[in-house]
Design an enzyme around this catalytic site. Structure first.
Site, mmCIF file in Angstrom:
data_model
loop_
_atom_site.group_PDB
_atom_site.id
_atom_site.type_symbol
_atom_site.label_atom_id
_atom_site.label_comp_id
_atom_site.label_asym_id
_atom_site.label_seq_id
_atom_site.Cartn_x
_atom_site.Cartn_y
_atom_site.Cartn_z
ATOM 1 N N ASP A 81 0.747 -1.281 0.059
ATOM 2 C CA ASP A 81 -0.188 -0.009 -0.006
ATOM 3 C C ASP A 81 0.792 1.132 -0.009
ATOM 4 O O ASP A 81 1.823 1.246 0.480
ATOM 5 C CB ASP A 81 -1.107 -0.028 1.193
ATOM 6 C CG ASP A 81 -1.998 -0.914 1.325
ATOM 7 O OD1 ASP A 81 -2.153 -1.839 0.255
ATOM 8 O OD2 ASP A 81 -2.906 -1.076 1.985
ATOM 9 N N ASP A 82 0.247 2.216 -0.307
ATOM 10 C CA ASP A 82 0.448 3.697 -0.331
ATOM 11 C C ASP A 82 1.835 3.994 -1.379
ATOM 12 O O ASP A 82 2.161 5.265 -1.268
ATOM 13 C CB ASP A 82 1.211 4.024 0.944
ATOM 14 C CG ASP A 82 0.313 3.795 2.157
ATOM 15 O OD1 ASP A 82 -0.983 3.771 1.597
ATOM 16 O OD2 ASP A 82 0.517 3.969 3.374
ATOM 17 N N HIS A 104 -5.839 2.866 -4.176
ATOM 18 C CA HIS A 104 -5.659 3.234 -2.718
ATOM 19 C C HIS A 104 -6.205 4.662 -2.506
ATOM 20 O O HIS A 104 -5.666 5.227 -1.535
ATOM 21 C CB HIS A 104 -4.256 2.909 -2.369
ATOM 22 C CG HIS A 104 -4.366 2.832 -0.886
ATOM 23 N ND1 HIS A 104 -5.288 1.965 0.010
ATOM 24 C CD2 HIS A 104 -3.425 3.080 -0.121
ATOM 25 C CE1 HIS A 104 -4.835 1.962 1.193
ATOM 26 N NE2 HIS A 104 -3.584 2.765 1.278
ATOM 27 N N HIS A 151 -5.152 9.333 0.060
ATOM 28 C CA HIS A 151 -4.874 8.884 1.190
ATOM 29 C C HIS A 151 -5.824 9.303 2.474
ATOM 30 O O HIS A 151 -5.442 9.692 3.750
ATOM 31 C CB HIS A 151 -3.852 8.506 2.231
ATOM 32 C CG HIS A 151 -3.326 7.471 2.944
ATOM 33 N ND1 HIS A 151 -3.959 7.348 4.317
ATOM 34 C CD2 HIS A 151 -3.127 5.974 2.501
ATOM 35 C CE1 HIS A 151 -3.255 6.304 4.941
ATOM 36 N NE2 HIS A 151 -3.036 5.683 4.036
ATOM 37 N N HIS A 189 3.747 -2.329 2.910
ATOM 38 C CA HIS A 189 3.763 -0.876 2.462
ATOM 39 C C HIS A 189 5.255 -0.769 1.629
ATOM 40 O O HIS A 189 6.023 -1.114 2.185
ATOM 41 C CB HIS A 189 3.687 0.091 3.456
ATOM 42 C CG HIS A 189 2.321 -0.097 4.232
ATOM 43 N ND1 HIS A 189 1.902 -1.116 5.281
ATOM 44 C CD2 HIS A 189 1.258 0.698 4.191
ATOM 45 C CE1 HIS A 189 0.752 -0.926 5.562
ATOM 46 N NE2 HIS A 189 0.298 0.089 4.903
#
Length: 238
Positions: A53-54, A103, A107, A197
């Site tokens: 993620d991210d 995603h 965020h 991540h």
């Protein structure tokens, strides 16, 4: 006990139950209350999936290098704003045979977004990721795993399937590569979707520990007889 006290206790109990229900519906990774959510895959094939993620970020490329050297495919749930910064890495994710997911753009916490804002987050990210990588995401993961009715409306409108996880490396905390690997290998089982991540959404910490953990995780999964497969294969998505 007086009638007033009994009423107050009953009211407090109802409030606590409502709060607990709200928490479970929106934040609990496995909750299906607001919409269909995958948090694990098939348990009959001794397979697991790696997800990140991210990103993308500067640390994504070393992760891609490790995955390539081990002939492993993963899924990357990317942020639109990060893809804007690193479009070439988004292209490499797809070129290397990995899946790319949505995603959100920035965020956010979907608990604080209107229906319009939630759609804008997903739609903007979808457009940027598709243009930069050449691949239109089919899967989405909301930041922090937080889902709301507004999020699900937007995800359905964009044809996105929501995917969570059941095993985490907790690499958003200050941890060594060994600690990250141990967290994953202690909990993993057939069908697991593993959360790691490749960037920090707050841009405060690098992911060198995750890079160091990845070969240990891959080796440990092999020792346990678990095979790493693409996320869509684990979920039986055609």
């Amino acid at each position: 006990m007086s009638l007033i006290n009994s009423t107050m206790i009953a009211g407090a109990g109802s409030l606590a139950a409502a709060v607990a229900g709200f928490y479970y519906a929106t934040i609990a990774v496995r909750s299906q209350w607001l919409g269909a959510t995958d948090w694990h895959g098939r348990t009959d094939s001794a397979s697991v999936a790696l997800t990140f993620d991210d990103g993308p970020s500067e640390d994504t490329e070393p992760i891609l290098d490790v995955l390539r050297s081990h002939h492993v495919n993963a899924a990357f749930f990317t942020l639109g704003r990060q893809v804007e910064r690193f479009p070439q890495i988004a292209r490499r994710i797809v070129a290397d045979g990995h899946e790319i997911g949505n995603h959100s753009y920035s965020h956010p916490n979907y608990l604080f977004l209107s229906r319009k804002a939630a759609r804008q987050e997903l739609e903007r990210a979808q457009r940027i990721i598709s243009r930069a990588s050449g691949s239109k995401p089919r899967l989405a993961r909301p930041p922090g795993g937080v889902r709301t009715p507004a999020y699900f409306v937007a995800a359905r409108q964009l044809g996105l399937r929501t995917v969570q996880w059941d095993v985490a490396g907790f690499d958003w905390k200050p941890r060594s590569g060994m600690q990250i690997a141990e967290s994953v290998l202690r909990e993993v089982r057939a069908g697991s979707i593993i959360l790691l991540h490749d960037a920090d959404s707050a841009r405060k910490r690098d992911r060198r520990a995750t890079v160091a953990a990845l070969p240990l995780i891959i080796a440990g999964l092999g020792e346990r007889g678990l095979r790493i497969v693409p996320l869509s294969e684990l979920l039986s998505i055609r």
